[in-house]
Design an enzyme around this catalytic site. Structure first.
Site, PDB file in Angstrom:
ATOM      1  N   THR A 151       0.827  -1.040   0.178  1.00 28.06           N
ATOM      2  CA  THR A 151      -0.005  -0.008   0.093  1.00 28.06           C
ATOM      3  C   THR A 151       0.741   1.203   0.044  1.00 28.06           C
ATOM      4  OG1 THR A 151      -0.027   0.040   2.491  1.00 28.06           O
ATOM      5  CG2 THR A 151      -1.990  -1.261   1.178  1.00 28.06           C
ATOM      6  N   GLN A 182       8.107   1.305   9.115  1.00 22.82           N
ATOM      7  CA  GLN A 182       7.739   2.677   9.623  1.00 22.82           C
ATOM      8  C   GLN A 182       8.931   3.273   8.716  1.00 22.82           C
ATOM      9  OE1 GLN A 182       7.646   5.723  10.261  1.00 22.82           O
ATOM     10  NE2 GLN A 182       9.081   5.441  11.728  1.00 22.82           N
ATOM     11  N   SER A 201      18.512   1.324   2.930  1.00 27.64           N
ATOM     12  CA  SER A 201      18.345   2.340   2.737  1.00 27.64           C
ATOM     13  C   SER A 201      19.523   3.035   2.776  1.00 27.64           C
ATOM     14  CB  SER A 201      17.316   3.143   3.857  1.00 27.64           C
ATOM     15  OG  SER A 201      17.364   4.538   3.864  1.00 27.64           O
ATOM     16  N   GLU A 236      19.869   5.761   4.426  1.00 25.69           N
ATOM     17  CA  GLU A 236      19.939   6.227   5.686  1.00 25.69           C
ATOM     18  C   GLU A 236      21.045   5.485   6.590  1.00 25.69           C
ATOM     19  OE1 GLU A 236      18.417   8.774   7.833  1.00 25.69           O
ATOM     20  OE2 GLU A 236      18.432   9.646   5.758  1.00 25.69           O
ATOM     21  N   TYR A 240      15.563   5.125  12.728  1.00 25.75           N
ATOM     22  CA  TYR A 240      14.935   4.454  11.366  1.00 25.75           C
ATOM     23  C   TYR A 240      16.353   3.818  10.764  1.00 25.75           C
ATOM     24  CZ  TYR A 240      13.900   3.981   6.568  1.00 25.75           C
ATOM     25  OH  TYR A 240      14.243   3.596   5.196  1.00 25.75           O
ATOM     26  N   ARG A 299       4.327   9.716  -3.004  1.00 24.84           N
ATOM     27  CA  ARG A 299       5.061   9.838  -1.883  1.00 24.84           C
ATOM     28  C   ARG A 299       4.373  10.204  -0.660  1.00 24.84           C
ATOM     29  NH1 ARG A 299       9.278   8.211   1.021  1.00 24.84           N
ATOM     30  NH2 ARG A 299      11.395   9.418   0.562  1.00 24.84           N
TER      31      ARG A 299
HETATM   32  P1  NAP Z   1       6.058   3.852   2.637  1.00 21.32           P
HETATM   33  O1  NAP Z   1       5.279   4.766   1.500  1.00 21.32           O
HETATM   34  O2  NAP Z   1       6.023   4.538   3.994  1.00 21.32           O
HETATM   35  O3  NAP Z   1       5.234   2.630   2.423  1.00 21.32           O
HETATM   36  C1  NAP Z   1       5.529   1.667   3.900  1.00 21.32           C
HETATM   37  C2  NAP Z   1       4.673   0.425   3.724  1.00 21.32           C
HETATM   38  O4  NAP Z   1       4.838  -0.246   4.888  1.00 21.32           O
HETATM   39  C3  NAP Z   1       3.110   0.816   3.785  1.00 21.32           C
HETATM   40  O5  NAP Z   1       2.635   0.011   2.921  1.00 21.32           O
HETATM   41  C4  NAP Z   1       2.826   0.539   5.303  1.00 21.32           C
HETATM   42  O6  NAP Z   1       1.292   0.221   5.220  1.00 21.32           O
HETATM   43  C5  NAP Z   1       3.743  -0.587   5.433  1.00 21.32           C
HETATM   44  N1  NAP Z   1       3.728  -1.019   6.877  1.00 21.32           N
HETATM   45  C6  NAP Z   1       4.274  -0.070   7.891  1.00 21.32           C
HETATM   46  N2  NAP Z   1       4.372  -0.985   9.088  1.00 21.32           N
HETATM   47  C7  NAP Z   1       3.843  -2.187   8.961  1.00 21.32           C
HETATM   48  C8  NAP Z   1       3.736  -3.192   9.621  1.00 21.32           C
HETATM   49  N3  NAP Z   1       4.108  -3.287  10.902  1.00 21.32           N
HETATM   50  N4  NAP Z   1       3.361  -4.446   8.868  1.00 21.32           N
HETATM   51  C9  NAP Z   1       3.173  -4.390   7.744  1.00 21.32           C
HETATM   52  N5  NAP Z   1       3.192  -3.318   6.914  1.00 21.32           N
HETATM   53  C10 NAP Z   1       3.565  -2.034   7.413  1.00 21.32           C
HETATM   54  O7  NAP Z   1       7.384   3.821   2.154  1.00 21.32           O
HETATM   55  P2  NAP Z   1       8.147   3.619   0.656  1.00 21.32           P
HETATM   56  O8  NAP Z   1       8.627   4.860   0.319  1.00 21.32           O
HETATM   57  O9  NAP Z   1       7.122   2.948  -0.243  1.00 21.32           O
HETATM   58  O10 NAP Z   1       9.388   2.708   0.903  1.00 21.32           O
HETATM   59  C11 NAP Z   1       9.144   1.148   0.674  1.00 21.32           C
HETATM   60  C12 NAP Z   1      10.571   0.683   1.704  1.00 21.32           C
HETATM   61  O11 NAP Z   1      11.682   1.122   1.175  1.00 21.32           O
HETATM   62  C13 NAP Z   1      10.594   0.830   3.044  1.00 21.32           C
HETATM   63  O12 NAP Z   1      11.007  -0.244   3.795  1.00 21.32           O
HETATM   64  C14 NAP Z   1      11.366   2.097   3.240  1.00 21.32           C
HETATM   65  O13 NAP Z   1      11.850   2.117   4.700  1.00 21.32           O
HETATM   66  C15 NAP Z   1      12.350   1.732   2.213  1.00 21.32           C
HETATM   67  N6  NAP Z   1      13.130   2.739   1.503  1.00 21.32           N
HETATM   68  C16 NAP Z   1      12.575   3.874   1.036  1.00 21.32           C
HETATM   69  C17 NAP Z   1      13.133   4.864   0.327  1.00 21.32           C
HETATM   70  C18 NAP Z   1      12.477   6.093  -0.203  1.00 21.32           C
HETATM   71  O14 NAP Z   1      13.034   7.216  -0.605  1.00 21.32           O
HETATM   72  N7  NAP Z   1      11.095   5.976  -0.579  1.00 21.32           N
HETATM   73  C19 NAP Z   1      14.690   4.722   0.242  1.00 21.32           C
HETATM   74  C20 NAP Z   1      15.122   3.603   0.957  1.00 21.32           C
HETATM   75  C21 NAP Z   1      14.428   2.725   1.605  1.00 21.32           C
HETATM   76  P3  NAP Z   1       0.178   1.512   5.676  1.00 21.32           P
HETATM   77  O15 NAP Z   1       0.132   2.039   4.095  1.00 21.32           O
HETATM   78  O16 NAP Z   1      -0.959   0.835   6.047  1.00 21.32           O
HETATM   79  O17 NAP Z   1       0.872   2.731   6.369  1.00 21.32           O
HETATM   80  O1  F7E Z   2      13.576  14.550   4.594  1.00 17.07           O
HETATM   81  C1  F7E Z   2      14.682  17.947   5.443  1.00 17.07           C
HETATM   82  C2  F7E Z   2      14.864  16.781   6.375  1.00 17.07           C
HETATM   83  O2  F7E Z   2      11.700  13.234   5.472  1.00 17.07           O
HETATM   84  C3  F7E Z   2      14.786  14.867   3.811  1.00 17.07           C
HETATM   85  C4  F7E Z   2      12.779   8.074   3.636  1.00 17.07           C
HETATM   86  O3  F7E Z   2      12.019   7.724   2.473  1.00 17.07           O
HETATM   87  O4  F7E Z   2      14.666   8.684   2.543  1.00 17.07           O
HETATM   88  C5  F7E Z   2      13.571   9.176   3.360  1.00 17.07           C
HETATM   89  O5  F7E Z   2      14.199   9.661   4.352  1.00 17.07           O
HETATM   90  C6  F7E Z   2      15.496  16.020   4.199  1.00 17.07           C
HETATM   91  C7  F7E Z   2      15.803  15.737   5.661  1.00 17.07           C
HETATM   92  O6  F7E Z   2      13.116  12.004   3.824  1.00 17.07           O
HETATM   93  C8  F7E Z   2      11.317  19.273   6.072  1.00 17.07           C
HETATM   94  O7  F7E Z   2      15.616  17.234   7.763  1.00 17.07           O
HETATM   95  C9  F7E Z   2      13.369  19.825   6.014  1.00 17.07           C
HETATM   96  O8  F7E Z   2      17.438  16.188   5.617  1.00 17.07           O
HETATM   97  O9  F7E Z   2      11.919  13.851   2.977  1.00 17.07           O
HETATM   98  P1  F7E Z   2      12.451  13.364   4.228  1.00 17.07           P
HETATM   99  P2  F7E Z   2      14.440  11.380   4.508  1.00 17.07           P
HETATM  100  O10 F7E Z   2      14.606  11.604   6.000  1.00 17.07           O
HETATM  101  O11 F7E Z   2      15.720  11.676   3.716  1.00 17.07           O
HETATM  102  C10 F7E Z   2      15.361   7.502   3.001  1.00 17.07           C
HETATM  103  C11 F7E Z   2      16.244   7.145   2.061  1.00 17.07           C
HETATM  104  C12 F7E Z   2      14.693   6.684   3.462  1.00 17.07           C
HETATM  105  O12 F7E Z   2      15.131   5.554   3.585  1.00 17.07           O
HETATM  106  C13 F7E Z   2      13.300   6.800   4.348  1.00 17.07           C
HETATM  107  O13 F7E Z   2      12.438   5.781   4.596  1.00 17.07           O
HETATM  108  O14 F7E Z   2      14.657  17.141   4.321  1.00 17.07           O
HETATM  109  N1  F7E Z   2      13.442  18.709   5.956  1.00 17.07           N
HETATM  110  N2  F7E Z   2      12.208  20.386   6.509  1.00 17.07           N
HETATM  111  C14 F7E Z   2      12.360  18.128   6.185  1.00 17.07           C
HETATM  112  N3  F7E Z   2      12.028  16.784   6.077  1.00 17.07           N
HETATM  113  C15 F7E Z   2      10.501  16.493   6.336  1.00 17.07           C
HETATM  114  N4  F7E Z   2       9.968  15.447   6.141  1.00 17.07           N
HETATM  115  N5  F7E Z   2       9.677  17.694   6.625  1.00 17.07           N
HETATM  116  C16 F7E Z   2      10.083  19.209   6.864  1.00 17.07           C
HETATM  117  O15 F7E Z   2       9.178  19.904   6.996  1.00 17.07           O
END
Ligand code: NAP
Ligand code: F7E
Length: 346
Positions: free
Chosen positions: A11, A89, A131, A133, A154, A189
């Site tokens: 989802t 999460q 990730s 991160e 995280y 997103r």
């Molecule tokens: P997202 O939009 O936050 O989606 C997270 C998904 O995990 C949602 O379907 C959520 O369900 C589900 N979920 C959360 N807690 C759960 C639980 N306890 N049991 C089962 N399902 C659960 O994240 P995304 O951006 O698609 O990212 C996908 C994956 O890649 C994540 O693991 C994230 O940490 C990782 N990642 C993301 C990025 C990025 O930039 N997007 C980069 C590197 C790694 P609900 O819809 O019900 O909340």
């Molecule tokens: O923040 C700055 C904040 O929350 C990016 C996740 O998908 O990518 C994501 O994590 C930057 C940070 O993403 C706001 O401090 C400023 O430096 O969009 P973000 P993230 O923290 O990089 C990694 C690869 C993952 O794996 C994670 O799951 O933006 N920032 N002002 C802010 N960020 C947010 N959210 N909100 C603000 O108002």
């Protein structure tokens, strides 16, 4: 014979693009969905067909990564060829508020899934959503051999998940891979990640329904790519002769301020007239600079990105304008209303 995939986190942003990709490749796709009091399937509703329909190839099951017995049951029932573990999460700022829940889902959830695969003895291939991160404070460029220095609960949870995935590969011979993906974004997103928050605000300010955008640290730099392209790399990782880990990134970096400027300039606004600082959006520890070196993915998988941050900013802002025009959030999972009460700052 079509392959069968089990996708956790279907989802979410990536889950929806991955499901589209797998269905386009003739897979039967089973997705794990958390039970919620409101519907949480808006990103995949356009893919869903009534399961009584003989053409249906997407099936949804309730489940949660904190529930080990349910995960094992689902594996037994679905018998997937490929498992994509995308559930987490995933919000870095929220992980400081909910460190224990983040560890339970994002770190231990991975062990539960891997252990269920091991116990059922299914010969399936496993993808772990690792990730950038994990690199945290380690200076760029970051690649597969760069040491980890996570800066959030995280990031720490993802480091655990990365190593338990490698451990199951080494200890039990599982075909298990880590995709170390740098930030990837899209109109799907989550609305509290910075790119979507900024794109939505630029569109809303242009439309006259919002005036001010509050942000935290504008100096952080990220390597932002397009989610629809990144799910292709996930799939490619599971089609190789041997399991391995790969960085997936664009190799370019921009500051949060650069992204803000792009979105606002795209709608002919000066961001300085509308953006205000709010310290609630700062993190107790920040990741300053991420730039991925994805040369291994290019060499081995043949994967290369085409969309970079400026184009991403424009396409995301356009999607928000379109959604506002139709008054229909559709698969965009709703443009956040400024008056919406949130339990914690994001
Ligand atoms: P997202 O939009 O936050 O989606 C997270 C998904 O995990 C949602 O379907 C959520 O369900 C589900 N979920 C959360 N807690 C759960 C639980 N306890 N049991 C089962 N399902 C659960 O994240 P995304 O951006 O698609 O990212 C996908 C994956 O890649 C994540 O693991 C994230 O940490 C990782 N990642 C993301 C990025 C990025 O930039 N997007 C980069 C590197 C790694 P609900 O819809 O019900 O909340
Ligand atoms: O923040 C700055 C904040 O929350 C990016 C996740 O998908 O990518 C994501 O994590 C930057 C940070 O993403 C706001 O401090 C400023 O430096 O969009 P973000 P993230 O923290 O990089 C990694 C690869 C993952 O794996 C994670 O799951 O933006 N920032 N002002 C802010 N960020 C947010 N959210 N909100 C603000 O108002």
């Amino acid at each position: 014979m079509s392959k069968t995939a089990l996708v956790t986190g279907i989802t979410g942003q990536d889950g929806s693009y991955l499901a589209e990709l797998l269905l386009s490749k003739d897979y039967v796709v089973h997705g794990v969905v958390r039970r919620a009091s409101t519907f949480n399937t808006c990103r995949i509703d356009h893919l869903y067909r009534d399961p009584h329909d003989p053409e249906a190839r997407l099936f949804l099951h309730y489940g949660d990564l904190t529930d080990a017995s349910r995960i094992a049951c689902l594996l037994e029932r679905v018998k997937p060829d490929e498992v994509y573990n995308l559930a987490a999460q995933s919000h870095v700022r929220v992980s400081f508020d909910e460190p224990e829940f983040t560890a339970n889902t994002t770190a231990l959830g991975t062990t539960r899934l891997l252990e269920a695969i091991r116990m059922t003895g299914l010969p399936c291939r496993y993808y772990q959503a690792s990730s950038s991160e994990m690199f945290g404070a380690t200076p760029p460029p970051q690649h597969e051999l760069t040491p980890f220095h996570p800066r959030s609960p995280y990031g720490v949870a993802k480091v655990y998940a990365y190593w338990i995935t490698r451990n199951y590969r080494e200890a039990y011979g599982l075909y298990a891979v880590n995709g170390i993906l740098f930030n990837h974004e899209s109109p799907r997103r989550g609305p509290t990640f910075v790119t979507r928050k900024v794109a939505a605000a630029a569109a809303r300010i242009k439309a006259g329904v919002q005036d001010t955008l509050y942000l935290g640290n504008l100096d952080a730099r990220r390597d932002w790519g397009y989610a629809a392209e990144y799910v292709e790399a996930m799939w490619l990782m599971l089609q190789q002769a041997a399991p391995d880990d790969y960085v997936v990134a664009t190799g370019t970096s921009h500051s949060v301020q650069d992204f803000v400027e792009c979105c606002f300039a795209h709608v002919d606004l000066d961001w300085r007239d509308h953006v205000r600082f709010d310290e609630r959006y700062l993190r107790p520890a920040e990741v300053d600079d991420l730039v991925g070196d994805a040369s291994k993915a290019a060499r081995v998988l043949g994967w290369e990105p085409t969309v970079h941050a400026p184009e991403l900013a424009r396409l995301m802002t356009d999607a928000e304008l379109e959604a506002l025009r139709h008054g229909d959030p559709g698969t965009l999972s709703a443009v956040p209303a400024p008056a919406r009460h949130q339990p914690a700052p994001h």
